[in-house]
Scaffold this motif. Structure first.
Motif, PDB file in Angstrom:
ATOM      1  N   GLY B 145       0.836  -1.204   0.000  1.00 36.96           N
ATOM      2  CA  GLY B 145       0.000   0.000   0.000  1.00 36.96           C
ATOM      3  C   GLY B 145       0.861   1.240   0.000  1.00 36.96           C
ATOM      4  N   LEU B 146       0.214   2.378  -0.145  1.00 35.94           N
ATOM      5  CA  LEU B 146       0.927   3.646  -0.313  1.00 35.94           C
ATOM      6  C   LEU B 146       0.720   4.515   0.934  1.00 35.94           C
ATOM      7  N   PRO B 147       1.797   4.730   1.712  1.00 39.72           N
ATOM      8  CA  PRO B 147       1.616   5.542   2.935  1.00 39.72           C
ATOM      9  C   PRO B 147       1.505   7.033   2.612  1.00 39.72           C
ATOM     10  N   ALA B 232      -7.961   7.370   4.031  1.00 40.53           N
ATOM     11  CA  ALA B 232      -6.498   7.377   3.812  1.00 40.53           C
ATOM     12  C   ALA B 232      -5.861   8.404   4.734  1.00 40.53           C
ATOM     13  N   ASN B 233      -6.547   9.556   4.912  1.00 39.23           N
ATOM     14  CA  ASN B 233      -5.991  10.566   5.819  1.00 39.23           C
ATOM     15  C   ASN B 233      -6.031  10.091   7.268  1.00 39.23           C
ATOM     16  N   LEU B 234      -7.111   9.362   7.614  1.00 38.79           N
ATOM     17  CA  LEU B 234      -7.234   8.904   9.015  1.00 38.79           C
ATOM     18  C   LEU B 234      -6.135   7.887   9.318  1.00 38.79           C
ATOM     19  N   THR B 235      -6.000   6.869   8.446  1.00 40.00           N
ATOM     20  CA  THR B 235      -5.053   5.785   8.774  1.00 40.00           C
ATOM     21  C   THR B 235      -3.632   6.136   8.291  1.00 40.00           C
ATOM     22  N   GLY B 236      -3.516   7.135   7.396  1.00 41.66           N
ATOM     23  CA  GLY B 236      -2.175   7.474   6.895  1.00 41.66           C
ATOM     24  C   GLY B 236      -1.651   6.443   5.921  1.00 41.66           C
ATOM     25  N   LEU B 237      -2.566   5.593   5.373  1.00 45.74           N
ATOM     26  CA  LEU B 237      -2.077   4.546   4.460  1.00 45.74           C
ATOM     27  C   LEU B 237      -3.199   4.173   3.498  1.00 45.74           C
ATOM     28  N   ALA B 238      -2.907   4.155   2.209  1.00 44.77           N
ATOM     29  CA  ALA B 238      -3.888   3.625   1.232  1.00 44.77           C
ATOM     30  C   ALA B 238      -3.578   2.143   1.122  1.00 44.77           C
ATOM     31  N   SER B 239      -4.383   1.336   1.803  1.00 45.14           N
ATOM     32  CA  SER B 239      -3.984  -0.084   1.917  1.00 45.14           C
ATOM     33  C   SER B 239      -4.751  -0.941   0.929  1.00 45.14           C
ATOM     34  N   PRO B 240      -4.073  -1.904   0.279  1.00 49.26           N
ATOM     35  CA  PRO B 240      -4.752  -2.792  -0.698  1.00 49.26           C
ATOM     36  C   PRO B 240      -5.934  -3.540  -0.061  1.00 49.26           C
TER      37      PRO B 240
ATOM     38  N   THR D  94       7.009  -3.865  20.575  1.00 49.18           N
ATOM     39  CA  THR D  94       7.937  -4.817  19.930  1.00 49.18           C
ATOM     40  C   THR D  94       7.134  -5.861  19.168  1.00 49.18           C
ATOM     41  N   GLY D  95       7.856  -6.785  18.481  1.00 49.06           N
ATOM     42  CA  GLY D  95       7.191  -7.986  17.960  1.00 49.06           C
ATOM     43  C   GLY D  95       7.013  -8.054  16.453  1.00 49.06           C
ATOM     44  N   ILE D  96       7.078  -6.902  15.736  1.00 48.27           N
ATOM     45  CA  ILE D  96       6.736  -6.954  14.305  1.00 48.27           C
ATOM     46  C   ILE D  96       7.758  -7.806  13.538  1.00 48.27           C
ATOM     47  N   VAL D  97       7.255  -8.640  12.631  1.00 50.27           N
ATOM     48  CA  VAL D  97       8.101  -9.576  11.886  1.00 50.27           C
ATOM     49  C   VAL D  97       8.552  -8.951  10.567  1.00 50.27           C
ATOM     50  N   PHE D  98       7.570  -8.439   9.776  1.00 46.59           N
ATOM     51  CA  PHE D  98       7.899  -8.052   8.392  1.00 46.59           C
ATOM     52  C   PHE D  98       8.236  -6.561   8.276  1.00 46.59           C
ATOM     53  N   SER D  99       9.213  -6.265   7.401  1.00 47.87           N
ATOM     54  CA  SER D  99       9.674  -4.867   7.275  1.00 47.87           C
ATOM     55  C   SER D  99       8.586  -3.962   6.718  1.00 47.87           C
ATOM     56  N   ASN D 100       7.738  -4.483   5.801  1.00 45.84           N
ATOM     57  CA  ASN D 100       6.705  -3.572   5.253  1.00 45.84           C
ATOM     58  C   ASN D 100       5.752  -3.130   6.342  1.00 45.84           C
ATOM     59  N   ILE D 101       5.476  -4.024   7.294  1.00 42.69           N
ATOM     60  CA  ILE D 101       4.573  -3.664   8.404  1.00 42.69           C
ATOM     61  C   ILE D 101       5.302  -2.697   9.339  1.00 42.69           C
ATOM     62  N   MET D 102       6.616  -2.961   9.556  1.00 39.76           N
ATOM     63  CA  MET D 102       7.402  -2.077  10.443  1.00 39.76           C
ATOM     64  C   MET D 102       7.387  -0.644   9.897  1.00 39.76           C
ATOM     65  N   LEU D 103       7.577  -0.508   8.573  1.00 42.74           N
ATOM     66  CA  LEU D 103       7.621   0.840   7.978  1.00 42.74           C
ATOM     67  C   LEU D 103       6.259   1.518   8.065  1.00 42.74           C
ATOM     68  N   ALA D 104       5.168   0.723   8.071  1.00 46.87           N
ATOM     69  CA  ALA D 104       3.829   1.329   8.144  1.00 46.87           C
ATOM     70  C   ALA D 104       3.529   1.786   9.578  1.00 46.87           C
ATOM     71  N   VAL D 105       4.024   1.021  10.569  1.00 49.84           N
ATOM     72  CA  VAL D 105       3.658   1.315  11.973  1.00 49.84           C
ATOM     73  C   VAL D 105       4.629   2.345  12.573  1.00 49.84           C
ATOM     74  N   GLY D 106       5.915   2.320  12.099  1.00 49.48           N
ATOM     75  CA  GLY D 106       6.964   3.153  12.708  1.00 49.48           C
ATOM     76  C   GLY D 106       6.577   4.600  12.970  1.00 49.48           C
ATOM     77  N   PRO D 107       6.176   5.354  11.911  1.00 49.85           N
ATOM     78  CA  PRO D 107       5.926   6.797  12.123  1.00 49.85           C
ATOM     79  C   PRO D 107       5.022   7.089  13.324  1.00 49.85           C
ATOM     80  N   ALA D 108       3.928   6.333  13.466  1.00 47.93           N
ATOM     81  CA  ALA D 108       2.990   6.635  14.577  1.00 47.93           C
ATOM     82  C   ALA D 108       3.686   6.410  15.925  1.00 47.93           C
ATOM     83  N   VAL D 109       4.517   5.335  16.007  1.00 49.84           N
ATOM     84  CA  VAL D 109       5.183   5.015  17.288  1.00 49.84           C
ATOM     85  C   VAL D 109       6.171   6.126  17.648  1.00 49.84           C
TER      86      VAL D 109
END
Lengths: 251, 315, 308, 388
Positions: B145-147, B232-240, D94-109
């Motif tokens: 997806g596109l952040p 997309a603005n709420l979650t910050g991600l356009a997710s598939p 802690t705990g995230i396995v995959f890098s794509n998920i890490m990059l999505a969650v990181g900014p908020a943390v």
């Protein structure tokens, strides 16, 4: 002879090896009531479907008011001035009689586009007044507020007529208006059609011979998808071919 | 069937609810529960998306199982605008609506040639096609997806604060409900409801039935695009995941729970479903079983849905 | 190069035949009962779980397969008697909602019983290695297990064709598909015909699930993606027709596999580097949907419409 | 009807308002379902074993671990993380396995100023220009294990290598890492869909290119299926398989078994390492869960120890972010893989070993440590990290 309002040339259509219609030539003059009769399964309703645009022919063409409408969709033919009623009553059973006719008025091209998203229809008095007039014309003035589903069979047939009239057609295709109506209801329907015939051309498909011979200026007979004769009611009554193929010997 | 008419006290109820919702963020902040502002925004956005499907399904009579394609497309368009440097919501949101609307026009033009079961499956298949299109372009983030690097601004005001985005979503929903209320009673609304009831009869009255349905389908798509852009603005991600057909199924469930063909069917359905999810998730990890049984009960015993209590069809 | 084409063609055939097992049941339920069943994918998943669990318990793939398919047939019977009999008379919207609810229940129930992690299902020991065939001078390797799947797929296709085309029950099935009301009027006990068709569809799903389990993974939600492909197959083939399902699944199977395999290399040869890299996978994945849209444009009822 | 709804919502909120001040909360989001489930389950079990040994306390304070399954989807992970950060106000994550998920969650943390102790995902972005004071990685930087295998394959003189990896950030790091040390010819780079399970098409392509070695990075279920199908296709006869540690560890070995024999891989940890801390960990893990720990489990365990040491260092005052950062950087805990220290970008500098899969003394198919490829190896991105 008056310029033909409707002309059908060499219309043919077969459904999986059954020749429903075979090289039918048919013409209808403006102002005339032209009846189309024939035994069950002769192809009468199929013919009307082709004239109204519900079905497309294999070959041949349909001309209306001088224009070739063969490839036009049904709603375009209605806009061109051709309206129809159905053999089996086909109205909005959940809507009031007035709403049914109002929809017909609203659909007319000269009544403004229906792609309007703001103004509530309830506030368009002119639309409902016009609809009320058409109800009066078919004798349903006092039944305006009744839901169509609760009207009697005859009244529903009349409502369908009102809806067809509301599209201000030049040509009215009536598919067995008398089907399933009782004696006095069909009498009232004949009067109605007589009254309408004064200002609209009518193609009438009907089994009720009394109504046909009383209403029709000309009659065409369709048997097994082929037009075997066209003429005045008298000519058709005495035509041997018609007698043998359709009426048997007792007429 | 009859034309949809809201009940008399529905208008006053809406005004009361609106004022209540205006005060909600202050109430939540005072209770030090900022998280629930984001949750409330999510409910508003899904109400918008479910209402857009209700327009297509409830008023237009088209059972579309691919509505998530436009919902997700809106989210992606917002993210792409933001990636290209356009982070002004006043421009991005209409752009998302336009993009999703055009996509709906395109898919509708092909799908509306079919009827019944074929239509259901073709919308499903086309939505899946849109899903593959978006996830296969590496520039748009592929599977992940596109952040959005940060939230957009609306007419200069930053939306980073949850309450700001909440009010934008509330405003959008209020405007859409007003327009939808007018639309259903205007000529277009009566025409599509009549087409839903008896398509051949309307064609015999001279209505270009295909065009009406297509416009209704595209309008629904556009509003779903708006909801997607807000999400997309709420979650910050356009997710598939937004584009998956199971998301279309969820939107459908919301409309059916809320009441198909009722003005507030989408809103009520979204509120009931999301609140149920939030409450039940705390106590019962496998709450989908409860939701599944609830849906079966609704199908078998209460086909008219919850909102049937609100706007009973008049006549 | 010919080995590559042959191997990919066999892969396409294997994938197509597995799709056929799913599409056959789905198209009959659709064609005869006019009932849209989104939970068909869940039957495939639950069937795979039954097979995997039974195979682990009996420590033999074959026993597992047998027990799993039988279990799925029983589950299909229960579902049909309780829920689907109510659904046949309902409109498509209610069918969509009810079967969507079934998906939710099935996914969670499996997560409760077998846990979130995927189950382990290994192919039978004897078929773990490749088969070597002398071909055009070199030896051609092909996984034995995939040949087994192709064999079973062809056998079931043949059996189904004989059953539907030649047997009396098959005649009823075809009659039901083309005109359900008339079939009922002719005094055929349609209720039991529906049940039999549904149960048979469920068994086929479990067979596909069990056979594909070792190649894919027996995990929650495995049914949803394959369901879309099954839908595309019966849209292309024509609802209610077994022949349509077979032809449709073979087309989708080969086009999808060959598209995914050959398209990227084909594009890389023609287009500049990165355009091919993005366009290749994108085009490959939407190929079958373009194919579907194309076929529908010319034949809106699919290739072999059951309902004339 | 709706008025009752808002009343219900209000009542619900009040219940969540009370917030214990003096305990440590850890938000554990990981992949516990789908093809990657094996990895997440191992990290969780390793982390829980660490907590059990610290009898449920971090730095002397009672600790509460909140666990959520991200179902291998960035969307679900963001929602779970958002709830832990805003509603439960966790102190560590802690705990995230995959890098794509890490990059999505990181900014908020990071925006929430919460410390993230990564027990697996080590994306190159957070090692380089996007490095962040609130991000620590106790496992590795994604490229490192691939670099080690690249170096080994280069040293062994393989000339024609095919690389297979999923199309996601972790996969791209693998290719760049491998090619940083392997200078020979790369016959083909095959990117598969993340979560793909049937590799028939790719295997046919590999057979056509006839490589002498194949390097694949496919974690969890993906790796299991790939190796099984690779052997079933008869490719293992003339192509030598190489993989980073996390495509050839206990989870894959348990599922595939004998066909993995003879496969070389690299890792920063092996269960047969002699140091006392590791012996105790491996023994306790086997006693607790009845299976050999994988490297994911060792990283989960280390993450727990690291949090414990840091909280004890700041005497429980986790609110002082600067002090807590210093405590974490000081790394006052003994890791199971022997000693390592944090680089300026909070990624570990450590040794990487060569392992081969064979039969151990109890006749079990498992990894055996052969030798060391890198000593005190740092990642290649630290230069572009401007963290002070």
């Amino acid at each position: 002879m008056a310029e033909a309002l409707l002309e059908v040339r060499q219309l043919s259509r077969c459904f999986a090896a059954v020749d429903a219609l075979k090289d039918v030539d048919f013409s209808l003059d403006a102002g005339e009531v032209h009846a189309l009769i024939g035994p069950n399964g002769a192809g009468k309703t199929t013919f009307i479907h082709h004239v109204s645009g519900a079905l497309q022919p294999d070959s041949g063409s349909v001309h209306f008011a001088g224009r070739d409408v063969t490839r036009l969709a049904m709603h375009q033919r209605v806009a061109a001035g051709m309206a129809r009623s159905y053999q089996i009553t086909n109205v909005f059973r959940g809507l009031t009689a007035l709403d049914n006719v109002a929809l017909a008025v609203q659909g007319r091209s000269d009544a403004g586009s229906s792609f309007r998203f703001w103004r509530p229809v309830r506030s368009e008095r002119r639309l409902f007044d016009e609809a009320q007039d058409f109800l009066e014309q078919v004798g349903l003035a006092d039944k305006a507020a009744i839901v169509a589903g609760q009207l009697s069979h005859g009244e529903q047939r009349a409502l369908e007529l009102a809806m067809a009239l509301a599209t201000k057609p030049q040509l009215l295709l009536l598919d067995e208006p008398m089907a399933g109506t009782g004696p006095e209801e069909s009498a009232r329907m004949v009067e109605l059609i007589e009254h309408l015939a004064r200002h609209v051309t009518i193609l009438l498909v009907e089994h009720d011979m009394d109504a046909v011979f009383r209403l029709a200026d000309r009659i065409s007979v369709l048997v097994n998808g082929q037009l075997i004769c066209t003429g005045t009611p008298e000519a058709v009554r005495n035509d041997t071919g018609v007698r043998r193929a359709y009426l048997g010997d007792h007429l | 069937m009859a034309f949809y008419r809201p009940t008399r006290w529905q208008r006053s109820l809406t005004i009361v609810l609106l004022t209540l919702l205006l005060g909600l963020p202050m109430l939540l902040n005072s209770l030090e529960q900022g998280f629930y502002i984001g949750f409330a925004t999510r409910v508003l956005i899904f109400s918008l998306a479910a209402t857009s499907l209700n327009l297509v399904l409830g008023f237009g009579g088209m059972v579309s199982l691919g509505h998530a394609a436009f919902f997700g497309a809106g989210a992606y368009i917002a993210a792409i605008c933001q990636q290209a440097g356009l982070s002004e919501a006043l421009l991005a949101l209409p752009l998302a609506m336009l993009g999703a609307g055009l996509l709906a026009l395109l898919i509708g033009a092909i799908s509306l040639r079919t009827r019944g079961v074929y239509f259901i499956m073709i919308t499903l298949a086309f939505a899946q096609m849109v899903y593959y299109l978006f996830i296969s372009a590496r520039a748009w983030g592929g599977d992940d997806g596109l952040p959005l690097s940060e939230r957009m601004r609306f007419a200069g005001f930053s939306l980073v604060d949850d309450a700001a985005l909440y009010y934008l979503a509330l405003g959008a929903l209020a405007v859409v409900m007003l327009l939808l209320g007018r639309l259903t009673e205007a000529r277009f609304g009566r025409s599509i409801q009549a087409i839903r009831e008896n398509e051949t009869r309307m064609e015999a009255l001279g209505y270009p039935v295909f065009t009406y349905r297509l416009v209704c389908f595209a309008l629904g798509g556009a509003v779903a695009g708006l909801a997607g852009a807000l999400l997309a603005n709420l979650t910050g991600l356009a997710s598939p995941a937004l584009l998956q057909w199971t998301q279309s199924g969820t939107l459908l469930v919301m409309v059916i729970i809320g009441g198909v063909g009722y003005l507030y069917g989408g809103v009520v359905g979204a509120v009931v479903l999301l609140l149920l999810e939030e409450v039940l998730l705390g106590y019962f990890a496998h709450w989908h079983i409860v939701l599944g049984l609830l849906l079966l009960a609704i199908v078998l015993f209460a086909p008219k849905g919850v909102a049937a209590l609100f706007g009973r069809p008049r006549g | 190069m010919t080995q590559l084409i042959l191997e990919q063609a066999l892969n396409g055939l294997q994938f197509g035949l597995m799709l056929f097992l799913l599409a056959a049941g789905l198209t009959l339920v659709f064609g005869i009962m006019d009932c849209i069943n989104l939970a068909h994918g869940s039957l495939y998943m639950v069937g795979a779980y039954f097979v995997a669990a039974a195979a682990q318990a009996a420590d033999s793939f074959w026993i597992g397969l047998g027990v799993g398919v039988a279990g799925a047939a029983v589950l299909g019977l229960l579902l049909e008697l309780t829920l689907f009999r109510q659904l046949y008379r309902r409109d498509h919207l209610s069918q969509v909602l009810a079967t969507f609810a079934l998906i939710l229940i099935a996914n969670e129930a499996v997560r409760v019983i077998w846990g979130p992690a995927p189950l382990l299902l290994n192919p039978p020991e004897a078929l773990a290695g490749p088969v070597e065939l002398p071909l055009f001078g070199e030896t051609f390797f092909y996984p034995a297990y995939r040949l087994l799947i192709i064999g079973v797929g062809l056998a079931v296709a043949g059996l189904l064709y004989l059953l539907v085309a030649k047997s009396r029950v098959g005649m009823w099935v075809r009659a039901g598909a083309s005109n359900r009301e008339m079939t009922e009027a002719l005094g055929i006990n349609v209720r039991w015909l529906f049940t039999a068709v549904f149960v048979f569809g469920a068994a086929l799903c479990a067979l596909a699930g069990g056979l594909l389990g070792p190649l894919l993974a027996v995990q929650v939600g495995m049914g949803e993606s394959v369901l879309i492909l099954a839908f595309v197959v019966i849209i292309i083939g024509g609802i209610g027709s077994i022949r349509g399902a077979l032809v449709g699944s073979l087309i989708v199977g080969t086009v999808d596999t060959l598209g995914r395999a050959l398209l990227p290399t084909l594009l890389r040869a023609t287009l500049p580097g990165d355009a091919a890299a993005t366009l290749g996978p994108a085009l490959a994945s939407i190929l079958i949907y373009l194919l579907m849209a194309g076929i529908l444009f010319f034949k809106p009822q699919g290739l072999f419409p059951a309902r004339a | 009807m709706p008025s009752r709804l808002t009343a219900l919502a209000a009542a619900l909120l009040l219940a969540g308002a009370a917030h214990a001040a003096d305990s440590i909360k850890v938000g554990f989001v990981s992949t516990l379902s789908g093809p990657g489930a094996g990895l997440g389950v191992d990290i969780r079990d390793g982390f829980n074993l660490g907590m059990k040994q610290l009898n449920g306390k971090l730095g002397g304070l009672p600790a509460e671990v909140l666990i959520a399954d991200d179902q291998q989807s960035p969307d679900v992970a963001k929602q779970a993380a958002d709830k832990f950060l805003k509603k439960d106000k966790v102190d560590f994550m802690t705990g995230i396995v995959f890098s794509n998920i890490m990059l999505a969650v990181g900014p908020a943390v990071f925006q929430n100023q919460t410390f993230y102790i990564s027990a697996n995902a080590g994306p190159s972005q957070y090692a380089g220009e996007q490095c962040n004071p609130f991000f620590f990685n106790v496992a590795w930087q994604n490229d490192n294990l691939h670099e080690a295998v690249g170096k080994y394959v280069q040293d062994k003189g393989f000339k024609n290598v095919v690389i297979v990896t999923p199309n996601y950030p972790g996969g791209k790091d693998a290719v760049s890492g491998f090619k940083r040390y392997y200078k020979g010819k790369v016959a083909d780079e095959i990117y598969t869909k993340l979560g793909q399970l049937d590799y028939a098409a790719e295997l046919a392509q590999i057979r056509a290119t006839k490589p002498d070695a194949l390097f694949f990075f496919l974690p969890g279920g993906m790796g299991i299926n790939f190796v099984k199908q690779f052997v079933a296709a008869g490719l293992s006869r003339d192509t030598q398989l190489f993989a980073p540690g996390f495509s050839a560890d206990e989870d894959v070995i348990k599922a595939v078994g004998a066909p993995m024999m003879g496969m070389f891989n690299s890792s920063h940890w092996a269960h047969d390492m002699e140091n006392a801390e590791n012996q105790r960990f491996v023994a306790n893990f086997q006693k607790e869960y009845g299976r050999l720990p994988s490297l994911y489990a060792s990283q989960g365990y280390d993450a727990a120890l690291m949090m414990d040491a840091a909280v004890r260092d700041v005497k429980g005052n986790v609110a002082d972010k600067k002090a807590l950062q210093k405590a974490l950087e000081a790394k006052r805990f003994k890791s199971v893989r022997g000693d390592f220290k944090f680089n300026t970008n909070h990624y570990p500098v450590q040794n990487y070993y060569l392992r081969v899969i064979g039969k151990d003394v109890q006749d079990r198919v498992t990894n055996k440590t052969m030798g060391t490829i890198f000593t005190n190896h740092a990642d290649a991105y630290v230069a572009s990290c401007k963290m002070k």
